[in-house]
Scaffold this motif. Structure first.
Motif, PDB file in Angstrom:
ATOM      1  N   LYS A   1      42.152  18.241   8.114  1.00  0.00           N
ATOM      2  CA  LYS A   1      43.077  19.359   8.252  1.00  0.00           C
ATOM      3  C   LYS A   1      44.503  18.838   8.374  1.00  0.00           C
ATOM      4  CE  LYS A   1      40.027  22.648   8.134  1.00  0.00           C
ATOM      5  NZ  LYS A   1      39.953  23.536   6.947  1.00  0.00           N
TER       6      LYS A   1
ATOM      7  N   ALA B   1      33.901  16.015   2.842  1.00  0.00           N
ATOM      8  CA  ALA B   1      34.409  17.192   3.539  1.00  0.00           C
ATOM      9  C   ALA B   1      35.641  17.752   2.842  1.00  0.00           C
ATOM     10  CB  ALA B   1      34.733  16.838   4.995  1.00  0.00           C
TER      11      ALA B   1
ATOM     12  N   THR C   1      34.370  12.038   5.228  1.00  0.00           N
ATOM     13  CA  THR C   1      35.616  12.810   5.179  1.00  0.00           C
ATOM     14  C   THR C   1      36.005  13.124   3.734  1.00  0.00           C
ATOM     15  OG1 THR C   1      36.887  10.743   5.371  1.00  0.00           O
ATOM     16  CG2 THR C   1      36.521  12.002   7.390  1.00  0.00           C
TER      17      THR C   1
ATOM     18  N   LEU D   1      45.573  20.656   3.956  1.00  0.00           N
ATOM     19  CA  LEU D   1      44.635  19.546   4.031  1.00  0.00           C
ATOM     20  C   LEU D   1      45.357  18.221   3.937  1.00  0.00           C
ATOM     21  CD1 LEU D   1      42.028  20.887   1.426  1.00  0.00           C
ATOM     22  CD2 LEU D   1      41.805  21.019   3.919  1.00  0.00           C
TER      23      LEU D   1
ATOM     24  N   PRO E   1      31.186  19.326  11.232  1.00  0.00           N
ATOM     25  CA  PRO E   1      32.495  19.980  11.343  1.00  0.00           C
ATOM     26  C   PRO E   1      33.621  19.011  11.727  1.00  0.00           C
ATOM     27  CG  PRO E   1      30.811  21.311  12.412  1.00  0.00           C
ATOM     28  CD  PRO E   1      30.152  20.009  12.052  1.00  0.00           C
TER      29      PRO E   1
ATOM     30  N   LEU F   1      27.714  16.355   6.840  1.00  0.00           N
ATOM     31  CA  LEU F   1      29.005  17.040   6.696  1.00  0.00           C
ATOM     32  C   LEU F   1      29.302  17.781   7.999  1.00  0.00           C
ATOM     33  CD1 LEU F   1      28.780  18.491   3.066  1.00  0.00           C
ATOM     34  CD2 LEU F   1      30.577  16.967   3.913  1.00  0.00           C
TER      35      LEU F   1
ATOM     36  N   LYS G   1      34.440  19.712  -0.133  1.00  0.00           N
ATOM     37  CA  LYS G   1      33.798  20.947   0.316  1.00  0.00           C
ATOM     38  C   LYS G   1      34.798  22.091   0.470  1.00  0.00           C
ATOM     39  CE  LYS G   1      30.712  22.570   4.023  1.00  0.00           C
ATOM     40  NZ  LYS G   1      31.611  23.499   4.735  1.00  0.00           N
ATOM     41  N   GLU G   2      36.040  21.758   0.775  1.00  0.00           N
ATOM     42  CA  GLU G   2      37.072  22.780   0.940  1.00  0.00           C
ATOM     43  C   GLU G   2      37.356  23.537  -0.367  1.00  0.00           C
ATOM     44  OE1 GLU G   2      38.625  23.710   3.747  1.00  0.00           O
ATOM     45  OE2 GLU G   2      37.401  22.296   4.907  1.00  0.00           O
TER      46      GLU G   2
ATOM     47  N   TYR H   1      34.177  16.103  10.599  1.00  0.00           N
ATOM     48  CA  TYR H   1      34.761  15.492   9.398  1.00  0.00           C
ATOM     49  C   TYR H   1      35.783  16.432   8.758  1.00  0.00           C
ATOM     50  CZ  TYR H   1      30.859  12.211   9.824  1.00  0.00           C
ATOM     51  OH  TYR H   1      29.967  11.271  10.284  1.00  0.00           O
ATOM     52  N   SER H   2      35.468  17.716   8.764  1.00  0.00           N
ATOM     53  CA  SER H   2      36.409  18.703   8.227  1.00  0.00           C
ATOM     54  C   SER H   2      37.673  18.772   9.074  1.00  0.00           C
ATOM     55  CB  SER H   2      35.748  20.084   8.154  1.00  0.00           C
ATOM     56  OG  SER H   2      34.670  20.091   7.236  1.00  0.00           O
ATOM     57  N   SER H   3      37.507  18.619  10.384  1.00  0.00           N
ATOM     58  CA  SER H   3      38.676  18.640  11.276  1.00  0.00           C
ATOM     59  C   SER H   3      39.610  17.479  10.975  1.00  0.00           C
ATOM     60  CB  SER H   3      38.217  18.581  12.738  1.00  0.00           C
ATOM     61  OG  SER H   3      37.468  19.722  13.086  1.00  0.00           O
TER      62      SER H   3
END
Length: 214
Positions: free
Chosen positions: A139, A161, A158, A145, A132, A130, A164-165, A134-136
Protein backbone atom coordinates in the motif's frame (compact mmCIF):
# COMPACT_ATOMS: atom_id res chain seq x y z
CA UNK A 1 10.45 -13.63 -21.41
CA UNK A 2 9.97 -17.28 -20.38
CA UNK A 3 6.37 -16.64 -19.38
CA UNK A 4 5.50 -15.02 -22.71
CA UNK A 5 7.23 -17.84 -24.59
CA UNK A 6 5.12 -20.34 -22.65
CA UNK A 7 1.91 -18.51 -23.52
CA UNK A 8 2.89 -18.34 -27.20
CA UNK A 9 3.67 -22.06 -27.23
CA UNK A 10 0.39 -22.97 -25.54
CA UNK A 11 -1.64 -20.87 -27.99
CA UNK A 12 0.22 -22.48 -30.88
CA UNK A 13 -0.47 -25.99 -29.59
CA UNK A 14 -4.18 -25.61 -28.77
CA UNK A 15 -5.53 -25.70 -32.37
CA UNK A 16 -3.11 -28.47 -33.32
CA UNK A 17 -4.49 -30.56 -30.45
CA UNK A 18 -8.07 -29.60 -31.41
CA UNK A 19 -8.85 -28.36 -27.93
CA UNK A 20 -12.42 -27.08 -27.69
CA UNK A 21 -12.01 -24.10 -25.38
CA UNK A 22 -12.22 -20.33 -25.56
CA UNK A 23 -8.72 -19.19 -24.61
CA UNK A 24 -7.11 -15.75 -24.86
CA UNK A 25 -3.32 -15.53 -24.74
CA UNK A 26 -1.66 -12.22 -23.91
CA UNK A 27 2.08 -11.61 -24.24
CA UNK A 28 3.27 -8.93 -21.82
CA UNK A 29 6.25 -7.49 -23.68
CA UNK A 30 8.20 -4.27 -23.21
CA UNK A 31 11.67 -3.00 -24.08
CA UNK A 32 13.66 -2.92 -20.86
CA UNK A 33 16.05 -0.11 -21.77
CA UNK A 34 17.10 3.27 -20.41
CA UNK A 35 15.81 6.46 -22.01
CA UNK A 36 14.94 9.99 -20.99
CA UNK A 37 11.37 8.76 -20.45
CA UNK A 38 12.38 6.12 -17.90
CA UNK A 39 10.90 6.25 -14.44
CA UNK A 40 13.09 6.74 -11.37
CA UNK A 41 13.03 5.54 -7.77
CA UNK A 42 10.10 7.22 -6.00
CA UNK A 43 8.40 8.08 -9.29
CA UNK A 44 4.63 7.69 -9.20
CA UNK A 45 3.06 6.31 -12.37
CA UNK A 46 -0.53 5.59 -13.35
CA UNK A 47 -1.50 2.05 -14.34
CA UNK A 48 -3.91 1.07 -17.11
CA UNK A 49 -6.51 0.33 -14.43
CA UNK A 50 -6.07 3.84 -13.03
CA UNK A 51 -4.30 2.90 -9.80
CA UNK A 52 -1.21 4.97 -9.03
CA UNK A 53 2.02 3.13 -8.23
CA UNK A 54 5.12 4.44 -6.46
CA UNK A 55 8.34 2.92 -7.76
CA UNK A 56 10.31 1.41 -4.90
CA UNK A 57 12.62 -0.59 -7.15
CA UNK A 58 13.15 0.18 -10.82
CA UNK A 59 14.13 -3.47 -11.43
CA UNK A 60 10.65 -4.62 -10.42
CA UNK A 61 9.32 -3.55 -13.80
CA UNK A 62 7.88 -6.86 -14.97
CA UNK A 63 4.98 -6.72 -12.54
CA UNK A 64 4.01 -3.28 -13.87
CA UNK A 65 3.72 -4.60 -17.44
CA UNK A 66 1.94 -7.72 -16.23
CA UNK A 67 -0.52 -5.70 -14.13
CA UNK A 68 -1.51 -3.60 -17.15
CA UNK A 69 -1.93 -6.74 -19.26
CA UNK A 70 -4.18 -8.30 -16.61
CA UNK A 71 -6.34 -5.16 -16.55
CA UNK A 72 -6.51 -4.97 -20.34
CA UNK A 73 -7.49 -8.62 -20.81
CA UNK A 74 -10.23 -8.41 -18.17
CA UNK A 75 -11.68 -5.22 -19.67
CA UNK A 76 -11.63 -6.46 -23.27
CA UNK A 77 -12.49 -10.17 -22.91
CA UNK A 78 -14.23 -10.57 -19.51
CA UNK A 79 -12.62 -13.97 -18.74
CA UNK A 80 -14.00 -16.19 -15.99
CA UNK A 81 -10.49 -17.47 -15.16
CA UNK A 82 -6.98 -16.07 -15.61
CA UNK A 83 -3.64 -17.80 -15.16
CA UNK A 84 -0.59 -15.59 -15.52
CA UNK A 85 2.90 -17.03 -15.75
CA UNK A 86 6.12 -15.08 -15.31
CA UNK A 87 9.71 -15.32 -14.12
CA UNK A 88 8.74 -12.64 -11.66
CA UNK A 89 11.00 -12.85 -8.60
CA UNK A 90 14.34 -14.19 -7.46
CA UNK A 91 12.67 -14.60 -4.08
CA UNK A 92 10.67 -17.53 -5.45
CA UNK A 93 13.94 -19.21 -6.46
CA UNK A 94 15.18 -18.75 -2.89
CA UNK A 95 11.99 -20.37 -1.58
CA UNK A 96 11.60 -23.29 -4.00
CA UNK A 97 14.81 -23.58 -6.01
CA UNK A 98 14.61 -24.86 -9.58
CA UNK A 99 12.22 -27.70 -8.78
CA UNK A 100 8.80 -26.04 -8.66
CA UNK A 101 7.01 -22.81 -9.46
CA UNK A 102 5.25 -20.75 -6.83
CA UNK A 103 1.46 -20.79 -7.07
CA UNK A 104 -0.65 -17.91 -5.80
CA UNK A 105 -4.41 -17.90 -6.31
CA UNK A 106 -7.74 -16.62 -5.04
CA UNK A 107 -9.48 -19.92 -5.87
CA UNK A 108 -9.11 -23.23 -4.07
CA UNK A 109 -10.61 -25.05 -7.06
CA UNK A 110 -8.14 -23.50 -9.49
CA UNK A 111 -5.30 -24.23 -7.07
CA UNK A 112 -6.09 -27.93 -6.99
CA UNK A 113 -6.56 -28.11 -10.76
CA UNK A 114 -3.15 -26.56 -11.44
CA UNK A 115 -1.37 -28.67 -8.82
CA UNK A 116 -2.88 -31.85 -10.29
CA UNK A 117 -1.96 -30.86 -13.85
CA UNK A 118 1.57 -29.96 -12.74
CA UNK A 119 2.00 -33.29 -11.00
CA UNK A 120 0.65 -35.17 -14.04
CA UNK A 121 3.31 -33.77 -16.38
CA UNK A 122 6.13 -33.29 -13.82
CA UNK A 123 5.94 -29.51 -13.97
CA UNK A 124 5.32 -29.17 -10.29
CA UNK A 125 3.88 -26.09 -8.63
CA UNK A 126 3.63 -25.31 -4.93
CA UNK A 127 1.02 -23.07 -3.25
CA UNK A 128 2.30 -19.99 -1.44
CA UNK A 129 0.24 -17.59 0.70
CA UNK A 130 -1.43 -14.27 -0.05
CA UNK A 131 -1.89 -13.14 3.53
CA UNK A 132 -3.41 -9.67 4.10
CA UNK A 133 -0.08 -8.55 5.56
CA UNK A 134 1.53 -8.86 2.12
CA UNK A 135 -1.12 -6.57 0.67
CA UNK A 136 -0.50 -4.09 3.47
CA UNK A 137 3.19 -3.94 2.56
CA UNK A 138 2.48 -2.71 -0.98
CA UNK A 139 0.00 0.00 0.00
CA UNK A 140 1.33 3.43 -0.94
CA UNK A 141 1.65 6.58 1.15
CA UNK A 142 1.38 9.11 -1.67
CA UNK A 143 -0.04 6.60 -4.17
CA UNK A 144 -2.47 3.71 -4.21
CA UNK A 145 0.28 1.09 -4.36
CA UNK A 146 4.04 0.53 -4.26
CA UNK A 147 5.69 -1.89 -6.65
CA UNK A 148 7.72 -3.53 -3.86
CA UNK A 149 7.23 -4.52 -0.25
CA UNK A 150 9.12 -3.29 2.82
CA UNK A 151 12.28 -5.28 2.16
CA UNK A 152 13.73 -8.45 0.69
CA UNK A 153 11.73 -10.88 2.82
CA UNK A 154 8.62 -12.41 1.28
CA UNK A 155 9.36 -10.85 -2.08
CA UNK A 156 7.48 -13.46 -4.11
CA UNK A 157 4.42 -12.99 -1.91
CA UNK A 158 4.40 -9.19 -2.05
CA UNK A 159 4.83 -9.34 -5.84
CA UNK A 160 1.82 -11.64 -6.10
CA UNK A 161 -0.12 -9.38 -3.73
CA UNK A 162 0.64 -6.49 -6.08
CA UNK A 163 -0.80 -8.38 -9.05
CA UNK A 164 -3.87 -9.34 -7.03
CA UNK A 165 -4.78 -5.66 -6.81
CA UNK A 166 -5.49 -5.74 -10.55
CA UNK A 167 -7.86 -8.71 -10.49
CA UNK A 168 -11.56 -7.88 -10.66
CA UNK A 169 -14.19 -9.43 -8.41
CA UNK A 170 -15.57 -12.83 -9.46
CA UNK A 171 -12.54 -13.62 -11.62
CA UNK A 172 -10.71 -16.81 -10.68
CA UNK A 173 -7.02 -15.98 -10.89
CA UNK A 174 -3.74 -17.79 -10.44
CA UNK A 175 -0.20 -16.48 -10.69
CA UNK A 176 2.66 -18.87 -11.45
CA UNK A 177 6.07 -17.50 -10.50
CA UNK A 178 8.34 -19.67 -12.63
CA UNK A 179 11.67 -17.95 -12.00
CA UNK A 180 13.21 -21.21 -10.76
CA UNK A 181 12.08 -24.00 -13.11
CA UNK A 182 12.02 -21.86 -16.27
CA UNK A 183 15.85 -21.79 -16.38
CA UNK A 184 17.81 -24.63 -14.81
CA UNK A 185 21.51 -24.95 -14.00
CA UNK A 186 21.85 -28.61 -15.00
CA UNK A 187 20.11 -31.35 -16.95
CA UNK A 188 17.78 -33.54 -14.89
CA UNK A 189 16.10 -36.44 -16.70
CA UNK A 190 14.11 -35.06 -19.63
CA UNK A 191 14.56 -31.48 -18.37
CA UNK A 192 17.39 -29.74 -20.26
CA UNK A 193 19.96 -27.35 -18.89
CA UNK A 194 18.99 -23.73 -19.55
CA UNK A 195 15.55 -22.77 -20.83
CA UNK A 196 13.05 -25.54 -20.10
CA UNK A 197 9.73 -24.34 -21.53
CA UNK A 198 8.24 -24.85 -18.09
CA UNK A 199 4.49 -24.34 -17.99
CA UNK A 200 3.61 -25.40 -21.53
CA UNK A 201 2.71 -28.96 -20.53
CA UNK A 202 1.12 -27.85 -17.26
CA UNK A 203 -1.20 -25.32 -18.89
CA UNK A 204 -2.05 -27.58 -21.83
CA UNK A 205 -2.93 -30.43 -19.48
CA UNK A 206 -5.09 -28.07 -17.43
CA UNK A 207 -6.90 -26.67 -20.47
CA UNK A 208 -7.42 -30.08 -22.08
CA UNK A 209 -8.77 -31.50 -18.81
CA UNK A 210 -11.21 -28.60 -18.43
CA UNK A 211 -12.25 -28.91 -22.08
CA UNK A 212 -12.95 -32.64 -21.71
CA UNK A 213 -15.23 -31.97 -18.75
CA UNK A 214 -17.37 -29.45 -20.66
Amino acid sequence: MSGSATVLSVMSALPKLNVKANVVGALCLAENAISNQSYHPSSIIKSYKGLTVEIGNTDAEGRLVLADALSYVQKKYQPSSIVDIATLTGACCVALGEYASGLFTNSDVLKQELIQSGDAVFERTWPLPLFPEYSSEIKGTHSDLKNTGKGRYGGACTAAAFLKEFIEENVCWAHLDVAGPAMTSEKRGHIPKGGTGYGVQLLLHWLITKSDKQ
